[in-house]
Design a protein around this motif. Structure first.
Motif, PDB file in Angstrom:
ATOM      1  N   ASP A 184      -1.139 -48.398 -37.222  1.00  0.00           N
ATOM      2  CA  ASP A 184      -2.208 -47.441 -36.979  1.00  0.00           C
ATOM      3  C   ASP A 184      -3.191 -48.042 -35.977  1.00  0.00           C
ATOM      4  OD1 ASP A 184      -0.924 -45.711 -38.627  1.00  0.00           O
ATOM      5  OD2 ASP A 184      -2.479 -45.600 -40.151  1.00  0.00           O
ATOM      6  N   VAL A 185      -2.611 -48.528 -34.901  1.00  0.00           N
ATOM      7  CA  VAL A 185      -3.399 -49.097 -33.808  1.00  0.00           C
ATOM      8  C   VAL A 185      -4.296 -48.015 -33.230  1.00  0.00           C
ATOM      9  CG1 VAL A 185      -3.264 -50.289 -31.592  1.00  0.00           C
ATOM     10  CG2 VAL A 185      -1.520 -50.729 -33.345  1.00  0.00           C
ATOM     11  N   THR A 186      -3.756 -46.818 -33.096  1.00  0.00           N
ATOM     12  CA  THR A 186      -4.531 -45.661 -32.660  1.00  0.00           C
ATOM     13  C   THR A 186      -4.470 -44.592 -33.744  1.00  0.00           C
ATOM     14  OG1 THR A 186      -2.709 -44.477 -31.580  1.00  0.00           O
ATOM     15  CG2 THR A 186      -3.854 -46.158 -30.282  1.00  0.00           C
ATOM     16  N   ASP A 187      -5.340 -43.607 -33.625  1.00  0.00           N
ATOM     17  CA  ASP A 187      -5.351 -42.528 -34.610  1.00  0.00           C
ATOM     18  C   ASP A 187      -4.438 -41.377 -34.213  1.00  0.00           C
ATOM     19  OD1 ASP A 187      -6.654 -41.668 -37.141  1.00  0.00           O
ATOM     20  OD2 ASP A 187      -7.283 -39.966 -35.902  1.00  0.00           O
ATOM     21  N   LEU A 188      -4.289 -41.154 -32.909  1.00  0.00           N
ATOM     22  CA  LEU A 188      -3.499 -40.007 -32.450  1.00  0.00           C
ATOM     23  C   LEU A 188      -2.410 -40.376 -31.454  1.00  0.00           C
ATOM     24  CD1 LEU A 188      -6.424 -37.430 -31.928  1.00  0.00           C
ATOM     25  CD2 LEU A 188      -4.822 -37.540 -33.850  1.00  0.00           C
ATOM     26  N   GLY A 189      -2.196 -41.670 -31.231  1.00  0.00           N
ATOM     27  CA  GLY A 189      -1.161 -42.089 -30.293  1.00  0.00           C
ATOM     28  C   GLY A 189      -1.515 -41.869 -28.841  1.00  0.00           C
ATOM     29  N   GLU A 190      -2.794 -41.821 -28.507  1.00  0.00           N
ATOM     30  CA  GLU A 190      -3.225 -41.562 -27.126  1.00  0.00           C
ATOM     31  C   GLU A 190      -3.101 -42.827 -26.272  1.00  0.00           C
ATOM     32  OE1 GLU A 190      -6.856 -38.478 -28.145  1.00  0.00           O
ATOM     33  OE2 GLU A 190      -6.946 -40.575 -28.805  1.00  0.00           O
ATOM     34  N   PRO A 191      -2.556 -42.705 -25.048  1.00  0.00           N
ATOM     35  CA  PRO A 191      -2.383 -43.882 -24.188  1.00  0.00           C
ATOM     36  C   PRO A 191      -3.675 -44.651 -23.959  1.00  0.00           C
ATOM     37  CG  PRO A 191      -1.151 -42.023 -23.298  1.00  0.00           C
ATOM     38  CD  PRO A 191      -1.964 -41.484 -24.429  1.00  0.00           C
ATOM     39  N   ASP A 192      -4.766 -43.950 -23.703  1.00  0.00           N
ATOM     40  CA  ASP A 192      -6.034 -44.622 -23.441  1.00  0.00           C
ATOM     41  C   ASP A 192      -6.507 -45.423 -24.644  1.00  0.00           C
ATOM     42  OD1 ASP A 192      -8.618 -45.023 -21.882  1.00  0.00           O
ATOM     43  OD2 ASP A 192      -9.384 -43.979 -23.651  1.00  0.00           O
ATOM     44  N   ALA A 193      -6.242 -44.928 -25.839  1.00  0.00           N
ATOM     45  CA  ALA A 193      -6.656 -45.639 -27.046  1.00  0.00           C
ATOM     46  C   ALA A 193      -5.900 -46.954 -27.185  1.00  0.00           C
ATOM     47  CB  ALA A 193      -6.433 -44.753 -28.271  1.00  0.00           C
ATOM     48  N   TYR A 194      -4.606 -46.956 -26.874  1.00  0.00           N
ATOM     49  CA  TYR A 194      -3.847 -48.210 -26.894  1.00  0.00           C
ATOM     50  C   TYR A 194      -4.419 -49.200 -25.876  1.00  0.00           C
ATOM     51  CZ  TYR A 194      -0.220 -46.149 -29.845  1.00  0.00           C
ATOM     52  OH  TYR A 194       0.456 -45.584 -30.895  1.00  0.00           O
ATOM     53  N   ARG A 195      -4.798 -48.691 -24.721  1.00  0.00           N
ATOM     54  CA  ARG A 195      -5.342 -49.597 -23.692  1.00  0.00           C
ATOM     55  C   ARG A 195      -6.668 -50.204 -24.128  1.00  0.00           C
ATOM     56  NH1 ARG A 195      -4.013 -44.835 -19.529  1.00  0.00           N
ATOM     57  NH2 ARG A 195      -1.741 -45.063 -19.567  1.00  0.00           N
ATOM     58  N   LEU A 196      -7.463 -49.447 -24.866  1.00  0.00           N
ATOM     59  CA  LEU A 196      -8.727 -49.970 -25.373  1.00  0.00           C
ATOM     60  C   LEU A 196      -8.486 -51.117 -26.368  1.00  0.00           C
ATOM     61  CD1 LEU A 196     -10.782 -46.694 -25.949  1.00  0.00           C
ATOM     62  CD2 LEU A 196     -11.253 -48.484 -24.266  1.00  0.00           C
ATOM     63  N   VAL A 197      -7.477 -50.956 -27.218  1.00  0.00           N
ATOM     64  CA  VAL A 197      -7.173 -52.023 -28.174  1.00  0.00           C
ATOM     65  C   VAL A 197      -6.670 -53.257 -27.440  1.00  0.00           C
ATOM     66  CG1 VAL A 197      -5.819 -52.668 -30.187  1.00  0.00           C
ATOM     67  CG2 VAL A 197      -6.680 -50.343 -29.979  1.00  0.00           C
ATOM     68  N   ARG A 198      -5.810 -53.055 -26.457  1.00  0.00           N
ATOM     69  CA  ARG A 198      -5.313 -54.202 -25.684  1.00  0.00           C
ATOM     70  C   ARG A 198      -6.440 -54.899 -24.939  1.00  0.00           C
ATOM     71  NH1 ARG A 198       0.566 -54.584 -23.358  1.00  0.00           N
ATOM     72  NH2 ARG A 198      -0.329 -56.665 -23.350  1.00  0.00           N
ATOM     73  N   ALA A 199      -7.367 -54.117 -24.417  1.00  0.00           N
ATOM     74  CA  ALA A 199      -8.491 -54.717 -23.681  1.00  0.00           C
ATOM     75  C   ALA A 199      -9.322 -55.618 -24.578  1.00  0.00           C
ATOM     76  CB  ALA A 199      -9.365 -53.619 -23.074  1.00  0.00           C
ATOM     77  N   ALA A 200      -9.336 -55.323 -25.880  1.00  0.00           N
ATOM     78  CA  ALA A 200     -10.081 -56.150 -26.830  1.00  0.00           C
ATOM     79  C   ALA A 200      -9.272 -57.356 -27.294  1.00  0.00           C
ATOM     80  CB  ALA A 200     -10.504 -55.305 -28.035  1.00  0.00           C
ATOM     81  N   LEU A 201      -7.988 -57.169 -27.591  1.00  0.00           N
ATOM     82  CA  LEU A 201      -7.198 -58.221 -28.220  1.00  0.00           C
ATOM     83  C   LEU A 201      -6.457 -59.127 -27.244  1.00  0.00           C
ATOM     84  CD1 LEU A 201      -5.741 -56.417 -31.367  1.00  0.00           C
ATOM     85  CD2 LEU A 201      -7.629 -58.042 -31.235  1.00  0.00           C
ATOM     86  N   ASP A 202      -6.090 -58.635 -26.076  1.00  0.00           N
ATOM     87  CA  ASP A 202      -5.383 -59.491 -25.112  1.00  0.00           C
ATOM     88  C   ASP A 202      -6.200 -60.728 -24.732  1.00  0.00           C
ATOM     89  OD1 ASP A 202      -3.102 -57.985 -25.106  1.00  0.00           O
ATOM     90  OD2 ASP A 202      -3.428 -57.068 -23.138  1.00  0.00           O
ATOM     91  N   PRO A 203      -7.494 -60.588 -24.405  1.00  0.00           N
ATOM     92  CA  PRO A 203      -8.269 -61.791 -24.069  1.00  0.00           C
ATOM     93  C   PRO A 203      -8.388 -62.762 -25.240  1.00  0.00           C
ATOM     94  CG  PRO A 203      -9.379 -59.821 -23.258  1.00  0.00           C
ATOM     95  CD  PRO A 203      -8.273 -59.355 -24.151  1.00  0.00           C
ATOM     96  N   LEU A 204      -8.471 -62.244 -26.471  1.00  0.00           N
ATOM     97  CA  LEU A 204      -8.533 -63.117 -27.644  1.00  0.00           C
ATOM     98  C   LEU A 204      -7.248 -63.925 -27.764  1.00  0.00           C
ATOM     99  CD1 LEU A 204      -9.890 -64.044 -30.298  1.00  0.00           C
ATOM    100  CD2 LEU A 204      -8.762 -62.101 -31.413  1.00  0.00           C
TER     101      LEU A 204
END
Length: 308
Positions: free
Chosen positions: A66-86
């Motif tokens: 449940d990385v995203t709530d609706l499977g939207e591409p932009d929502a996945y990119r927001l999660v990656r933008a937060a976790l990739d640098p970590l």
């Protein structure tokens, strides 16, 4: 990669592996608030800030669906933008697990870098001698979970080869009971068949999500830990026949793996006022003392008058 270990101060050495278990981020396109209330982006960034304090002690960051709530591409990119640098700054492997709110084609493209497909996203990731097996329990078009015969045959083939440090399963729908009656409708199907495959096969721990509260249990003789959600938390003190999600109580879990033990610890999302703090200088002082000196310096109670 891990930082230099502190001196062993008691019976147990430092953990061999440290896993950050994050679940149910439920981001929406543009960072919109979930249900118009929950600021999931802020919560995710708070989790990242707290995890960053661990530095290179983290071996992996496992996100159980449940990385995203609706499977939207932009929502996945927001999660990656937060976790990739970590992941980059800590040197930790970033392991994605699909959930019932995710959509396989977009999940594959945005998180796994693969061509869009409706096929299950099972895979195995090796971290040193530890094998993390990702099981796709999602059912396209539905919120319950299931493992079909083909998925279990794949898992059986993977487990046929032992891993030096054992295997950890990561899946969204955790195979344990819940006190929330409605969540039983959304449970994992095929649990008996799963138990037959994994019992006695070197599986040390199972990570799950989906329930939106931190909990633990046992399945097929194997410990199971469910991470509390980043997005919102189920209120288990609500009336028994109500299902209530609240904008609070968020957490993630740290999993410490030792040679012969697995320990899970729930970490609440802050910030919170500090009540006590013993810093690195004090730990260094304790490390430099002999065992008896450590007891006297840190264990002995201060002298106090006897209560009347």
């Amino acid at each position: 990669m891990q930082a230099q270990q502190a001196a062993q101060l008691g019976r147990y050495p430092a953990a061999k592996r440290v896993i950050a278990h994050v679940s149910d981020t439920h981001l929406l396109q543009g960072g919109a608030r979930l249900g118009g209330v929950a600021d999931t982006v802020r919560a995710l960034h708070q989790a990242v800030e707290q995890l960053s304090r661990l530095g290179d002690r983290l071996d992996a960051i496992v996100v159980t669906g449940d990385v995203t709530d609706l499977g939207e591409p932009d929502a996945y990119r927001l999660v990656r933008a937060a976790l990739d640098p970590l992941a980059a700054s800590t040197g930790a492997a970033l392991i994605w697990v699909i959930g019932n709110h995710d959509e396989r084609p977009v999940f594959r493209r945005e998180l796994l870098g693969e061509a869009p497909s409706e096929t299950p996203t099972h895979r195995a990731v090796t971290i040193g001698g530890l094998r993390v097996v990702v099981l796709d329990t999602s059912v396209p078009g539905y919120h319950h979970g299931a493992l079909d015969a083909a998925s279990l045959e794949w898992l059986d083939r993977v487990l046929a080869e032992p891993a030096p440090e054992g295997t950890m399963l990561a899946m969204h729908h955790a195979p344990i009971p819940t006190p929330l009656p409605l969540m039983d409708v959304l449970e994992l199907r095929g649990q008996d068949e799963l138990a037959d495959v994994i019992r006695g096969r070197g599986v040390r721990h199972i990570l799950g999500g989906h329930l939106h509260y931190a909990t633990n249990g046992m399945f097929a003789g194997i410990p199971v830990s469910v991470a509390g959600a980043i997005a919102y938390t189920m209120d288990l003190s609500a009336p028994p026949r109500d299902l209530v999600g609240v904008d609070g109580g968020r957490s993630f879990t740290l999993v410490h793996l030792f040679d012969d033990a697995v320990v899970t610890s729930v970490v609440p999302l802050g910030p919170f006022p500090v009540v006590t703090h013993l810093g690195e200088a004090f730990l260094t002082e304790i490390e430099q003392l002999p065992p008896a000196g450590r007891i006297e310096r840190f264990s002995r109670k201060p002298t106090s008058p006897v209560a009347e």
